[in-house]
Motif scaffolding. Structure first.
Motif, short mmCIF file in Angstrom:
data_model
loop_
_atom_site.label_atom_id
_atom_site.label_comp_id
_atom_site.label_asym_id
_atom_site.label_seq_id
_atom_site.Cartn_x
_atom_site.Cartn_y
_atom_site.Cartn_z
N PHE A 185 0.88 -1.28 -0.04
CA PHE A 185 -0.02 0.28 -0.17
C PHE A 185 1.07 1.28 -0.10
O PHE A 185 0.64 2.44 -0.77
N SER A 186 1.89 1.07 0.69
CA SER A 186 2.96 2.48 0.99
C SER A 186 3.34 2.71 -0.62
O SER A 186 3.44 3.91 -0.97
N ILE A 187 3.80 1.80 -1.33
CA ILE A 187 4.46 1.84 -2.58
C ILE A 187 3.47 2.34 -3.45
O ILE A 187 3.76 3.51 -3.90
N ALA A 188 2.31 1.87 -3.61
CA ALA A 188 0.91 2.49 -4.56
C ALA A 188 0.51 3.80 -4.19
O ALA A 188 0.33 4.59 -4.95
N ALA A 189 0.60 4.06 -2.75
CA ALA A 189 -0.10 5.50 -2.38
C ALA A 189 1.18 6.47 -2.51
O ALA A 189 0.60 7.73 -2.27
N ALA A 190 2.36 6.23 -2.92
CA ALA A 190 3.44 7.10 -3.01
C ALA A 190 3.29 7.91 -4.12
O ALA A 190 3.80 9.10 -4.33
N LYS A 191 2.28 7.66 -5.20
CA LYS A 191 2.08 8.20 -6.42
C LYS A 191 0.54 8.39 -6.62
O LYS A 191 -0.17 7.77 -6.02
N SER A 192 0.39 9.66 -7.25
CA SER A 192 -1.21 9.85 -7.51
C SER A 192 -1.57 9.25 -8.67
O SER A 192 -1.04 8.85 -9.77
N HIS A 193 -2.89 8.80 -8.54
CA HIS A 193 -3.58 8.00 -9.53
C HIS A 193 -5.02 8.30 -9.93
O HIS A 193 -5.60 9.18 -9.13
N ASP A 194 -4.91 8.19 -11.36
CA ASP A 194 -6.52 8.53 -11.78
C ASP A 194 -7.33 7.84 -10.93
O ASP A 194 -8.44 8.25 -10.66
N VAL A 195 -7.34 6.34 -11.10
CA VAL A 195 -7.90 5.58 -10.27
C VAL A 195 -7.28 4.48 -9.70
O VAL A 195 -6.14 3.80 -10.15
N LEU A 196 -7.46 4.57 -8.41
CA LEU A 196 -6.64 3.39 -7.71
C LEU A 196 -7.70 2.37 -6.94
O LEU A 196 -8.73 2.73 -6.51
N LEU A 197 -7.42 0.95 -7.27
CA LEU A 197 -8.30 -0.03 -6.85
C LEU A 197 -7.67 -0.85 -5.60
O LEU A 197 -6.50 -1.36 -5.87
N ILE A 198 -7.97 -1.06 -4.39
CA ILE A 198 -7.63 -1.54 -3.47
C ILE A 198 -8.48 -2.73 -3.10
O ILE A 198 -9.44 -2.71 -2.50
N ASP A 199 -7.86 -4.07 -3.01
CA ASP A 199 -8.48 -5.03 -2.79
C ASP A 199 -8.12 -5.59 -1.33
O ASP A 199 -7.00 -6.48 -1.37
N GLU A 200 -8.90 -5.40 -0.25
CA GLU A 200 -8.62 -5.88 1.14
C GLU A 200 -7.18 -5.59 1.86
O GLU A 200 -6.69 -5.92 2.73
N ALA A 201 -6.62 -4.68 1.02
CA ALA A 201 -5.19 -4.22 1.35
C ALA A 201 -5.06 -3.48 2.94
O ALA A 201 -4.28 -3.55 3.53
N LEU A 202 -6.21 -2.76 3.13
CA LEU A 202 -6.31 -2.25 4.43
C LEU A 202 -6.93 -3.11 5.59
O LEU A 202 -7.07 -2.60 6.77
N SER A 203 -7.31 -4.30 5.25
CA SER A 203 -7.73 -5.09 6.33
C SER A 203 -6.40 -5.66 7.42
O SER A 203 -6.83 -6.01 8.33
N THR A 204 -5.43 -5.61 6.91
CA THR A 204 -4.14 -6.04 7.53
C THR A 204 -3.57 -4.69 8.39
O THR A 204 -3.91 -3.76 7.68
N GLY A 205 -3.01 -4.99 9.05
CA GLY A 205 -2.25 -3.94 9.92
C GLY A 205 -2.95 -3.31 11.19
O GLY A 205 -4.16 -3.79 11.31
N ASP A 206 -2.54 -2.46 12.29
CA ASP A 206 -3.11 -1.95 13.33
C ASP A 206 -3.89 -0.71 12.88
O ASP A 206 -3.95 -0.29 11.84
N ALA A 207 -4.44 -0.31 13.90
CA ALA A 207 -5.37 0.72 13.76
C ALA A 207 -4.50 1.91 13.42
O ALA A 207 -5.15 2.72 12.66
N ARG A 208 -3.42 2.13 13.73
CA ARG A 208 -2.58 3.17 13.33
C ARG A 208 -2.56 3.49 11.85
O ARG A 208 -2.61 4.42 11.22
N PHE A 209 -2.08 2.24 11.32
CA PHE A 209 -1.70 2.32 9.97
C PHE A 209 -3.10 2.43 9.12
O PHE A 209 -3.11 3.18 8.27
#
Length: 272
Positions: A185-209
């Motif tokens: 996620f950190s790699i992908a989010a380092a760049k602006s995107h016209d369309v960013l598709l995120i599939d379950e990537a935020l389900s992992t990690g702690d509340a802070r992340f």
């Protein structure tokens, strides 16, 4: 003679005076099918598969799955759209089709710019270090080497994988699934995107992340991007997205404000 005070008309704002909404993704009657293979028969799975290709024989036990059935919607610049639904409802399949990774059998998908798909299983190379994956991942997204170098420290800091040791210098295969997902996620989010598709990537990690990720998604939207998010966490959808699409058995059951769609979906699952 007295003059009545002038009143401002209360007619609705004309379409010409409304802010323009720029579509970034349009799905028009989309149908997607794919083949699920049955149990392998005979020896040498790879050899047998090649033999079937050259002899044009069907895979034993193969069956067609109609994963997406006539789905239509339009997504606009600056929106964050959640995709919800039961397992096997077609959410991930639809995202892959928007990204251009799956063909559409019927209908059309129109996109503005190049959509970028980020999933938990996004391809990074397990035998390479996190450092090399940051560089290669950034280059694969179209950044120059100078841009990757300039953003490298921010990517590593955002992922948080070095908080308990120098993990960025270790091979990816030594990472937990959560560490790998955070780095992707950190790699992908380092760049602006016209369309960013995120599939379950935020389900992992702690509340802070997750909080940092939601803040970054808001920044991407402010940079005139559109974000699609698949998650089994309804709270993540309502906190991150302003709109949601509810897919069930491949059909679009509801499209509207995220809180309303999530509430309808939760009522549906309780009945089931």
């Amino acid at each position: 003679m007295t003059t009545s005070p002038t009143r401002t008309p209360t007619t609705p704002t004309s379409a010409a005076s409304r802010p323009e909404r720029t579509p970034t993704v349009v799905a028009d009657g989309v149908h997607i099918t794919y083949t699920v293979n049955g149990a392998r028969t005979g020896r040498g799975g790879a050899t047998a598969a090649l033999n079937r290709i050259f002899t044009r024989r069907a895979t034993p036990g193969a069956r067609k799955v109609h994963a997406v059935k006539g789905v239509s919607f339009a997504a606009y610049r600056g929106e964050a759209i959640g995709l919800i639904g039961s397992n096997g409802s077609g959410k991930s399949t639809l995202l892959k089709a928007v990204a251009g990774l799956l063909p559409v059998d019927q209908g059309r998908i129109y996109t503005r710019g190049q959509p970028s798909l980020l999933g938990v299983n996004a391809a990074l190379m397990n035998d390479l270090t996190g450092e090399r994956n940051v560089i290669l991942g950034g280059l694969a997204m179209g950044m120059t080497r100078a841009e990757v170098d300039a953003r490298y420290d921010d990517i590593v800091d955002f992922s948080g994988i070095n908080e308990k040791g120098d993990f960025i210098s270790l091979p990816m295969r030594t990472y937990s699934s959560g560490m790998g997902a955070r780095l992707r996620f950190s790699i992908a989010a380092a760049k602006s995107h016209d369309v960013l598709l995120i599939d379950e990537a935020l389900s992992t990690g702690d509340a802070r992340f997750r909080r940092r990720s939601q803040e970054r998604i808001n920044e991407l939207r402010a940079e005139a991007g559109t974000v699609f998010l698949v998650s089994h966490s309804n709270s993540t959808i309502t906190q991150t997205c302003d709109r949601a699409l509810w897919l069930e058995a491949g059909t679009l059951r509801m499209d509207g404000p995220a809180k309303e769609v999530v509430a309808a979906y939760e009522a549906f699952t309780k009945k089931g």
